[in-house]
Design a protein around this motif. Structure first.
Motif, PDB file in Angstrom:
ATOM      1  N   UNK A 175       0.825  -1.211   0.000  1.00 14.38           N
ATOM      2  CA  UNK A 175       0.000   0.000   0.000  1.00 14.38           C
ATOM      3  C   UNK A 175       0.859   1.261   0.000  1.00 14.38           C
ATOM      4  N   UNK A 176       1.913   1.270   0.805  1.00 18.61           N
ATOM      5  CA  UNK A 176       2.691   2.506   0.982  1.00 18.61           C
ATOM      6  C   UNK A 176       3.721   2.752  -0.118  1.00 18.61           C
ATOM      7  N   UNK A 177       4.221   1.709  -0.745  1.00 24.61           N
ATOM      8  CA  UNK A 177       5.259   1.898  -1.775  1.00 24.61           C
ATOM      9  C   UNK A 177       4.817   2.872  -2.868  1.00 24.61           C
ATOM     10  N   UNK A 178       3.618   2.704  -3.459  1.00 26.48           N
ATOM     11  CA  UNK A 178       3.210   3.668  -4.497  1.00 26.48           C
ATOM     12  C   UNK A 178       3.039   5.092  -3.947  1.00 26.48           C
ATOM     13  N   UNK A 179       2.606   5.200  -2.701  1.00 29.05           N
ATOM     14  CA  UNK A 179       2.435   6.533  -2.110  1.00 29.05           C
ATOM     15  C   UNK A 179       3.784   7.206  -1.900  1.00 29.05           C
ATOM     16  N   UNK A 180       4.759   6.439  -1.450  1.00 33.71           N
ATOM     17  CA  UNK A 180       6.105   6.979  -1.254  1.00 33.71           C
ATOM     18  C   UNK A 180       6.680   7.429  -2.593  1.00 33.71           C
ATOM     19  N   UNK A 181       6.471   6.636  -3.626  1.00 36.28           N
ATOM     20  CA  UNK A 181       6.961   7.001  -4.954  1.00 36.28           C
ATOM     21  C   UNK A 181       6.277   8.269  -5.469  1.00 36.28           C
ATOM     22  N   UNK A 182       4.991   8.401  -5.170  1.00 39.02           N
ATOM     23  CA  UNK A 182       4.248   9.594  -5.589  1.00 39.02           C
ATOM     24  C   UNK A 182       4.809  10.841  -4.894  1.00 39.02           C
ATOM     25  N   UNK A 183       5.101  10.722  -3.604  1.00 37.63           N
ATOM     26  CA  UNK A 183       5.681  11.845  -2.851  1.00 37.63           C
ATOM     27  C   UNK A 183       7.068  12.171  -3.390  1.00 37.63           C
ATOM     28  N   UNK A 184       7.872  11.145  -3.642  1.00 36.12           N
ATOM     29  CA  UNK A 184       9.230  11.349  -4.163  1.00 36.12           C
ATOM     30  C   UNK A 184       9.171  12.068  -5.518  1.00 36.12           C
ATOM     31  N   UNK A 185       8.267  11.648  -6.391  1.00 40.93           N
ATOM     32  CA  UNK A 185       8.137  12.282  -7.710  1.00 40.93           C
ATOM     33  C   UNK A 185       7.716  13.741  -7.567  1.00 40.93           C
ATOM     34  N   UNK A 186       6.811  14.016  -6.634  1.00 44.14           N
ATOM     35  CA  UNK A 186       6.367  15.390  -6.418  1.00 44.14           C
ATOM     36  C   UNK A 186       7.516  16.253  -5.889  1.00 44.14           C
ATOM     37  N   UNK A 187       8.287  15.718  -4.974  1.00 43.92           N
ATOM     38  CA  UNK A 187       9.439  16.462  -4.431  1.00 43.92           C
ATOM     39  C   UNK A 187      10.417  16.784  -5.557  1.00 43.92           C
ATOM     40  N   UNK A 188      10.686  15.800  -6.409  1.00 43.73           N
ATOM     41  CA  UNK A 188      11.607  16.029  -7.529  1.00 43.73           C
ATOM     42  C   UNK A 188      11.050  17.082  -8.488  1.00 43.73           C
ATOM     43  N   UNK A 189       9.770  16.992  -8.765  1.00 41.52           N
ATOM     44  CA  UNK A 189       9.124  17.945  -9.681  1.00 41.52           C
ATOM     45  C   UNK A 189       9.217  19.366  -9.129  1.00 41.52           C
ATOM     46  N   UNK A 190       8.840  19.549  -7.865  1.00 41.94           N
ATOM     47  CA  UNK A 190       8.876  20.879  -7.243  1.00 41.94           C
ATOM     48  C   UNK A 190      10.311  21.375  -7.132  1.00 41.94           C
ATOM     49  N   UNK A 191      11.213  20.497  -6.709  1.00 40.79           N
ATOM     50  CA  UNK A 191      12.623  20.880  -6.568  1.00 40.79           C
ATOM     51  C   UNK A 191      13.212  21.369  -7.886  1.00 40.79           C
ATOM     52  N   UNK A 192      12.952  20.627  -8.947  1.00 35.59           N
ATOM     53  CA  UNK A 192      13.476  21.027 -10.262  1.00 35.59           C
ATOM     54  C   UNK A 192      12.823  22.313 -10.748  1.00 35.59           C
ATOM     55  N   UNK A 193      11.512  22.438 -10.547  1.00 36.84           N
ATOM     56  CA  UNK A 193      10.790  23.630 -10.995  1.00 36.84           C
ATOM     57  C   UNK A 193      11.303  24.881 -10.295  1.00 36.84           C
ATOM     58  N   UNK A 194      11.725  24.742  -9.047  1.00 37.41           N
ATOM     59  CA  UNK A 194      12.223  25.890  -8.289  1.00 37.41           C
ATOM     60  C   UNK A 194      13.745  26.058  -8.421  1.00 37.41           C
ATOM     61  N   UNK A 195      14.382  25.188  -9.200  1.00 39.01           N
ATOM     62  CA  UNK A 195      15.817  25.331  -9.462  1.00 39.01           C
ATOM     63  C   UNK A 195      16.719  24.788  -8.372  1.00 39.01           C
ATOM     64  N   UNK A 196      16.236  23.889  -7.534  1.00 39.72           N
ATOM     65  CA  UNK A 196      17.080  23.321  -6.480  1.00 39.72           C
ATOM     66  C   UNK A 196      17.840  22.128  -7.017  1.00 39.72           C
ATOM     67  N   UNK A 197      19.104  22.056  -6.628  1.00 40.33           N
ATOM     68  CA  UNK A 197      19.923  20.914  -7.016  1.00 40.33           C
ATOM     69  C   UNK A 197      19.788  19.788  -5.994  1.00 40.33           C
TER      70      UNK A 197
END
Length: 167
Positions: free
Chosen positions: A119-141
């Motif tokens: 149950x949690x694996x897909x949710x963790x992956x969804x959070x990780x993808x969102x963090x990467x998306x926001x981080x890249x959009x805001x220019x964070x390395x």
């Protein structure tokens, strides 16, 4: 003229040096992953599912234990009135029940852990993808988990990730 050229070269060297130092510093932000996971609606639903399954296993386990205890009481009370062969059979039956109870408990724990991971694996992956998306959009390395930081004094993108995930 030579003095002005020297000053210009020194100024250019200083500018390039400062620019190199600025480029060498990576943009870093932090995010509180545990807060996101704990407040994520899908995770709350997952926890309810796991609690329901756990309650079912607990009820079945308690029923098995009560049945086992009742049999032991009954067999102890009748031990002096039945044959030795019957007591041996009953003893074996009780040992088998005991093994089934232990096996049930162990299997229930394993199934709960597997269900939790599933149950949690897909949710963790969804959070990780969102963090990467926001981080890249805001220019964070780098985006670090603030739960593991001793000092989190930079930009916090937790709210942005929650918004991206829809809560």
């Amino acid at each position: 003229m030579m003095k002005q050229m020297k000053t210009l070269l020194i100024a250019a060297a200083l500018f390039l040096g400062v620019n190199q130092v600025a480029n060498a510093q990576a943009k870093t932000a932090h995010v509180d992953v545990s807060e996101i996971m704990m407040k994520m609606p899908a995770m709350l639903d997952a926890q309810k599912q796991l609690e329901k399954l756990s309650t079912t296993y607990d009820a079945d386990y308690k029923t098995m234990v009560e049945e086992y205890q009742n049999k032991i009481k009954k067999y102890d009370a009748e031990a002096t009135t039945v044959s030795d062969k019957m007591n041996e059979e009953r003893s074996k039956e009780v040992q088998d029940m005991q093994k089934r109870i232990v096996d049930f408990r162990d299997n229930a724990q394993k199934e709960l852990q597997k269900k939790e991971q599933d149950i949690t694996r897909p949710l963790i992956e969804k959070v990780r993808a969102s963090i990467q998306k926001i981080g890249k959009a805001k220019g964070y390395q780098y985006v670090l988990n603030s739960a593991e930081l001793l000092l989190a004094d930079g930009p916090d993108i937790t709210a942005d990730v929650k918004k991206d995930l829809g809560f």
